[in-house]
Design an enzyme around this catalytic site. Structure first.
Site, short mmCIF file in Angstrom:
data_model
loop_
_atom_site.label_atom_id
_atom_site.label_comp_id
_atom_site.label_asym_id
_atom_site.label_seq_id
_atom_site.Cartn_x
_atom_site.Cartn_y
_atom_site.Cartn_z
N LYS A 33 0.99 -1.12 0.15
CA LYS A 33 0.13 -0.10 0.01
C LYS A 33 0.69 1.34 -0.04
CE LYS A 33 -0.32 -0.72 4.98
NZ LYS A 33 -1.35 -1.53 6.07
N TYR A 241 17.40 27.63 13.48
CA TYR A 241 16.10 28.27 13.80
C TYR A 241 15.76 27.99 15.36
CZ TYR A 241 15.12 28.31 8.84
OH TYR A 241 15.02 28.59 7.50
C1 LIG Z 1 -0.49 -2.43 6.72
C2 LIG Z 1 -1.12 -3.59 7.02
C3 LIG Z 1 -0.33 -4.66 7.14
C4 LIG Z 1 1.21 -4.94 7.04
O1 LIG Z 1 1.66 -4.44 8.19
P1 LIG Z 1 3.21 -4.21 8.25
O2 LIG Z 1 3.35 -3.96 9.87
O3 LIG Z 1 3.83 -3.13 7.57
O4 LIG Z 1 3.97 -5.57 8.27
C5 LIG Z 1 -0.75 -6.19 7.12
N1 LIG Z 1 -2.22 -6.20 7.19
C6 LIG Z 1 -3.07 -4.86 7.31
C7 LIG Z 1 -4.56 -5.11 7.49
C8 LIG Z 1 -2.53 -3.60 7.18
O5 LIG Z 1 -3.24 -2.72 7.03
#
Ligand SMILES: *Cc1c(COP(=O)(O)O)cnc(C)c1O
Length: 344
Positions: A33, A241
């Site tokens: 994703k 800053y």
């Molecule tokens: C993002 C996600 C994963 C992957 O998780 P990681 O911690 O990156 O391994 C798996 N399942 C779902 C439902 C997620 O939202």
């Protein structure tokens, strides 16, 4: 040289095969994703498909469509958002499989291939255990029944066992479906948690499953920038800053040409580090375009030398901790200002 982000697809492949070994026969379905955790859905998706991945997960239908055009027909692509309003046509046209998150979606999807996402205690997405049982009783048959752990990185936490027990109950209600509970961290909670399929994301990209550096997983993203200037500071001199940094002693500071606009989270300024000539040099300041490193311990550092801000030496999980965040956020922040190069 401007900031450069090198994405090591060989390291990605090695991490995938490490997960395949550790999954002990469960299918490893990469989670890609958010543009492949910021590293590029095309190169990342194509390489994982080449290495043998047959199922993928993304969040949005639009991400699934982009992934489908990169990897072609064949592998399953699951959409974690479920059947979001208005996405039915995209899902059908790109042969995407929604992970349905509500009973109402089951009726709308009308018997087409799907997964069912059951909430077993994370209280985020999914139908309740009771709704899942009712769907099972009505004859609904998803291809995959899945859930997600809220505390997988904390091996001793009782929530893991509670979620596991609920998921086992749901699973028996869908004897024809495959089952998936674990992401990167859950995969390491033991054989009970692996079921038919595991869904790792962050460990593919080099993050330790327990949110600490894990030498089994190679860095995939390397962010480097040149030292633009070096200056000697007297104790008490302020840098940059506001009150971000005051030299606690006489010291040498290197100003490097990358900043939070290149993805180094600003909040990491007090505890992060870069690596110059093999030496860990603490951050002094992190601004939009420039980072100040304390190079007192690397006296040979010169203008034009490379500083590694993230990579095999400046570790992702260390940066995440310094930023008060998680490795996932550090990767998706990398953005597109740094010049990108992919190595095989
Ligand atoms: C993002 C996600 C994963 C992957 O998780 P990681 O911690 O990156 O391994 C798996 N399942 C779902 C439902 C997620 O939202």
């Amino acid at each position: 040289m401007t900031a450069r982000l090198t994405i090591d697809l060989g390291a990605l492949a090695a991490n995938y095969h490490q997960l395949v070994r550790d999954a002990c026969g469960a299918e490893v379905a990469p989670v890609v994703k958010a543009n492949g955790y910021g590293l590029g859905i095309g190169p990342v998706g194509r390489r994982l498909a080449q290495e043998g991945a047959r199922s993928f997960f993304v969040a949005r239908a639009s991400e699934g469509k982009a992934l489908r055009s990169e990897i072609g027909l064949g592998p399953a692509i699951y959409i974690l958002d479920g059947l979001a309003a208005g996405t039915e046509a995209i899902l059908r046209d790109a042969d995407l499989t929604p992970a349905l998150t509500a009973t109402e979606q089951v009726a709308r999807w009308n018997g087409l291939p799907c997964a069912l996402h059951v909430d077993t205690g994370m209280n985020r997405l999914g139908v309740s255990v009771e709704e899942a049982q009712a769907l099972a009783a009505s004859g609904f048959q998803p291809r995959l029944v899945m859930s997600h752990l809220g505390r997988g990185e904390d091996r001793a936490h009782p929530r893991n066992g509670e979620q596991l027990a609920r998921f086992q109950g749901v699973r028996t209600a869908f004897p024809e479906a495959r089952a998936s509970l674990a992401a990167s961290s859950g995969l390491y909670l033991g054989a009970d948690y692996r079921f038919d399929m595991v869904r790792p994301g962050i460990s593919l990209f080099g993050g330790g499953p327990l949110e600490v550096p894990d030498p089994r997983f190679a860095a995939v993203a390397k962010l480097e920038a040149d030292i633009l200037q070096i200056r000697d500071l007297k104790a008490g001199q302020a840098v940059g800053y506001g009150p971000m940094f005051t030299a606690p002693r006489d010291m040498r500071l290197a100003i490097v040409g990358a900043g939070y606009a290149d993805g180094v989270i600003r909040a990491s300024h007090a505890k992060g580090y870069g690596v110059v000539a093999g030496v860990r040099c603490p951050f002094a300041i992190v601004t939009m375009d420039l980072i100040g490193l304390d190079v007192t311990g690397a006296p040979d550092a010169r203008v034009g030398d490379r500083a590694e801000l993230l990579g095999p030496n400046a570790l992702l999980d260390d940066l995440a901790k310094a930023a008060g965040s998680v490795a996932h956020e550090c990767l998706v922040r990398l953005g597109d200002r740094a010049e990108r190069a992919y190595v095989a």
